[in-house]
Write a protein that holds these residues in place. Structure first.
Motif, PDB file in Angstrom:
ATOM      1  N   GLU A 246      -0.301   0.242 -12.650  1.00 28.38           N
ATOM      2  CA  GLU A 246      -0.418   0.877 -11.334  1.00 28.38           C
ATOM      3  C   GLU A 246      -1.313   0.027 -10.439  1.00 28.38           C
ATOM      4  OE1 GLU A 246       0.565   2.964  -9.316  1.00 28.38           O
ATOM      5  OE2 GLU A 246      -1.097   3.532  -8.043  1.00 28.38           O
ATOM      6  N   GLY A 249      -0.378   2.653  -3.731  1.00 32.11           N
ATOM      7  CA  GLY A 249       0.926   2.908  -3.124  1.00 32.11           C
ATOM      8  C   GLY A 249       1.423   1.812  -2.218  1.00 32.11           C
ATOM      9  N   THR A 254       6.085  -0.413  -5.373  1.00 34.30           N
ATOM     10  CA  THR A 254       5.725   0.998  -5.332  1.00 34.30           C
ATOM     11  C   THR A 254       6.066   1.596  -3.972  1.00 34.30           C
ATOM     12  OG1 THR A 254       3.951   0.669  -6.944  1.00 34.30           O
ATOM     13  CG2 THR A 254       3.851   2.656  -5.604  1.00 34.30           C
ATOM     14  N   THR A 257       9.637   2.275  -3.950  1.00 33.94           N
ATOM     15  CA  THR A 257       9.911   3.513  -4.691  1.00 33.94           C
ATOM     16  C   THR A 257       9.727   4.729  -3.807  1.00 33.94           C
ATOM     17  OG1 THR A 257       9.127   2.456  -6.733  1.00 33.94           O
ATOM     18  CG2 THR A 257       9.308   4.856  -6.740  1.00 33.94           C
ATOM     19  N   ALA A 274      13.213  -0.469  -6.981  1.00 29.02           N
ATOM     20  CA  ALA A 274      11.883  -0.999  -7.285  1.00 29.02           C
ATOM     21  C   ALA A 274      11.983  -2.277  -8.112  1.00 29.02           C
ATOM     22  CB  ALA A 274      11.057   0.049  -8.028  1.00 29.02           C
ATOM     23  N   ARG A 418       4.930  -1.235 -15.030  1.00 27.72           N
ATOM     24  CA  ARG A 418       4.814  -0.601 -13.707  1.00 27.72           C
ATOM     25  C   ARG A 418       5.733   0.599 -13.532  1.00 27.72           C
ATOM     26  NH1 ARG A 418       2.493  -2.614  -9.073  1.00 27.72           N
ATOM     27  NH2 ARG A 418       1.002  -3.462 -10.588  1.00 27.72           N
ATOM     28  N   GLY A 421       3.675   3.662 -13.091  1.00 29.35           N
ATOM     29  CA  GLY A 421       3.132   3.888 -11.759  1.00 29.35           C
ATOM     30  C   GLY A 421       4.206   4.304 -10.779  1.00 29.35           C
ATOM     31  N   TRP A 422       5.373   3.652 -10.832  1.00 28.12           N
ATOM     32  CA  TRP A 422       6.481   4.041  -9.952  1.00 28.12           C
ATOM     33  C   TRP A 422       6.834   5.512 -10.162  1.00 28.12           C
ATOM     34  CZ3 TRP A 422       9.981  -0.613 -11.721  1.00 28.12           C
ATOM     35  CH2 TRP A 422       9.508  -1.798 -11.131  1.00 28.12           C
ATOM     36  N   HIS A 425       4.308   7.852  -8.537  1.00 28.64           N
ATOM     37  CA  HIS A 425       4.443   7.865  -7.081  1.00 28.64           C
ATOM     38  C   HIS A 425       5.730   8.563  -6.645  1.00 28.64           C
ATOM     39  CE1 HIS A 425       1.011   5.510  -5.586  1.00 28.64           C
ATOM     40  NE2 HIS A 425       1.071   4.888  -6.760  1.00 28.64           N
TER      41      HIS A 425
END
Length: 456
Positions: A246, A249, A254, A257, A274, A418, A421-422, A425
């Motif tokens: 992550e 944003g 990201t 996304t 993404a 990642r 993290g995507w 979000h």
């Protein structure tokens, strides 16, 4: 028309259209951007990102503002308000792998207890295996020379196997995200194995993922012909996954996304978009360039330990006289961090042991020298006081090479990490039920009348 004539005609037409497009490109006039106060790259003139949203998922902190002045500070990265340094120290102190715990934290906003973590690990284990015939039909039968493209195609292919693919309820999206987090390593590694077989003419190895292994262990297990790895190797790969999971944003993939999610589309389409962003060399492919640059330096330097010789060669790189003539020292500098990238600091503290295990102490010391000398050379050549430090890409490629991971897998490893993290979000964007993200573009083309065909 034969093939040669067709190719000639196509080439002439493309050249003509290319020249026309370049002639019509008024946006080369940078004064227009100043005139209309356009935030190029969604960044202010001082380099700060334009504020376009709020998030509780991740925070990147690199400066403080004192009476209007921007004062750089050592970089900090927080996952759900928890320092990445503290997070890493926590699971390493307990002699545990940390990526699954990190995924849980990003998705649910809190650290899991032992029972919750065990349940989550079991859930990921259940989801690691791909649907029946998927590997044969979607991966092996349609290989690609780029694993990121193969991964994106595989993600879109999973849409077909999901009876509720377009259901964007939180419960269903969360289930889809967990499934993708679990299956990304399998799809990426199998995509590489297909590439290795059909493009590199090597033997094909397909090892089924193990439910009792974590993400890092499964990657090494599926990637290596003999499926063997040391605990230290798995620890370092797990650490790499945690550090890349992550980054706020505003990073390109990201933000993509969130933009795509705001349209109301399905999870598979959002994640494929993404992946397309992360594939770009300005985003996910920088660590490969670091490896290539350092290899070039080793070939051209008489001594890896001569500071003066290293500095002189770095100057040549900056002056576009060496390596790829881009004028860039790859792995140095970051859009946000100036004094330090906390991910690079953590990496460096832990990779020395692996370098010793692999017999690469001299190379590790060479990397350290370049990291120390490059900021001084950049300041000298560009005559600027703004701080420059090594970013996470400077050491990540070196780690992957020590782990005998092929370069074709470097950016896919970034994606494997990642996706967590995507996912966080995407869920946050849906929960907030915000408007579709639609920034403005001002058209600066001159208005003109339509010209009839016989008048052109």
């Amino acid at each position: 028309m034969d093939i040669l004539q067709h190719d000639d005609f196509e080439g002439i037409l493309i050249d003509k259209l290319t020249n026309l497009a370049e002639q019509c490109n008024l946006l080369k006039n940078t004064a227009l951007f100043d005139k209309y106060q356009v935030k190029r790259g969604l960044r202010d003139a001082d380099g700060r990102g334009v504020l376009v949203g709020l998030t509780e998922v991740g925070e990147v902190h690199s400066y403080i503002v004192d009476e209007g002045d921007i004062i750089p500070v050592p970089g900090m990265l927080m996952y759900r308000g928890i320092s990445i340094t503290d997070l890493v120290d926590g699971f390493l102190k307990d002699d545990r792998y940390g990526f699954e715990e990190t995924c849980y934290l990003l998705l649910f906003g809190a650290l899991p207890n032992k029972e919750e973590l065990a349940d989550f690990q079991q859930l990921l284990g259940n989801y690691r295996k791909l649907p029946e015939h998927f590997v044969r039909d979607m991966i092996l039968n349609v290989p690609s020379n780029n694993i990121m493209n193969k991964l994106a195609r595989s993600v879109l292919g999973l849409y077909t196997f999901d009876d509720r693919a377009d259901d964007t309820s939180i419960k269903n999206v969360l289930k889809q995200c967990v499934m993708l987090i679990a299956s990304f390593p399998t799809m990426a590694v199998y995509g590489y194995q297909a590439f290795n077989k059909y493009y590199a003419d090597q033997s094909l190895f397909i090892h089924s993922p193990r439910a009792d292994y974590g993400t890092a262990e499964n990657i090494l297990h599926m990637l290596r012909p003999d499926s063997t790895f040391t605990k230290l190797e798995a620890r370092l790969l797990d650490l790499a996954l945690v550090l890349h999971a992550e980054h706020g944003g505003g990073n390109n993939s990201t933000f993509v996304t969130r933009v795509v999610t705001s349209s109301g589309t399905d999870t598979y389409s959002a994640m494929a978009a993404a992946l397309g962003s992360l594939k770009g060399p300005r985003h996910g492919g920088a660590n490969i360039k670091v490896i290539q640059m350092l290899e070039d330096m080793k070939q051209n330097l008489k001594s890896w330990k001569d500071d003066e010789e290293i500095e002189n060669y770095l100057e040549k790189i900056l002056n576009k006289e060496a390596f790829d003539r881009s004028g860039l020292i790859y792995g140095m500098g970051h859009a946000v961090y100036t004094i330090s990238d906390p991910r690079s600091v953590i990496f460096k503290d832990h990779i020395a042991r692996l370098a010793i295990e692999k017999g690469l102490q001299d190379e590790y010391e060479f990397y350290s020298k370049v990291e120390t000398l490059a900021p001084k050379v950049i300041s000298k050549v560009h005559k600027r006081d703004k701080g420059v430090s090594a970013n996470v890409d400077f050491y990540s490629g070196f780690v992957y090479r020590m782990l005998d991971i092929p370069p074709e897998m470097y950016t896919p490893l970034f994606a494997i990490s990642r996706i967590s993290g995507w996912s966080a979000h995407r869920i946050e964007e849906i929960v907030n039920a915000g408007k579709i993200i639609r920034p403005a573009y001002k058209c600066v083309a001159k208005r003109r009348p339509y010209t009839f065909m016989d008048e052109r």
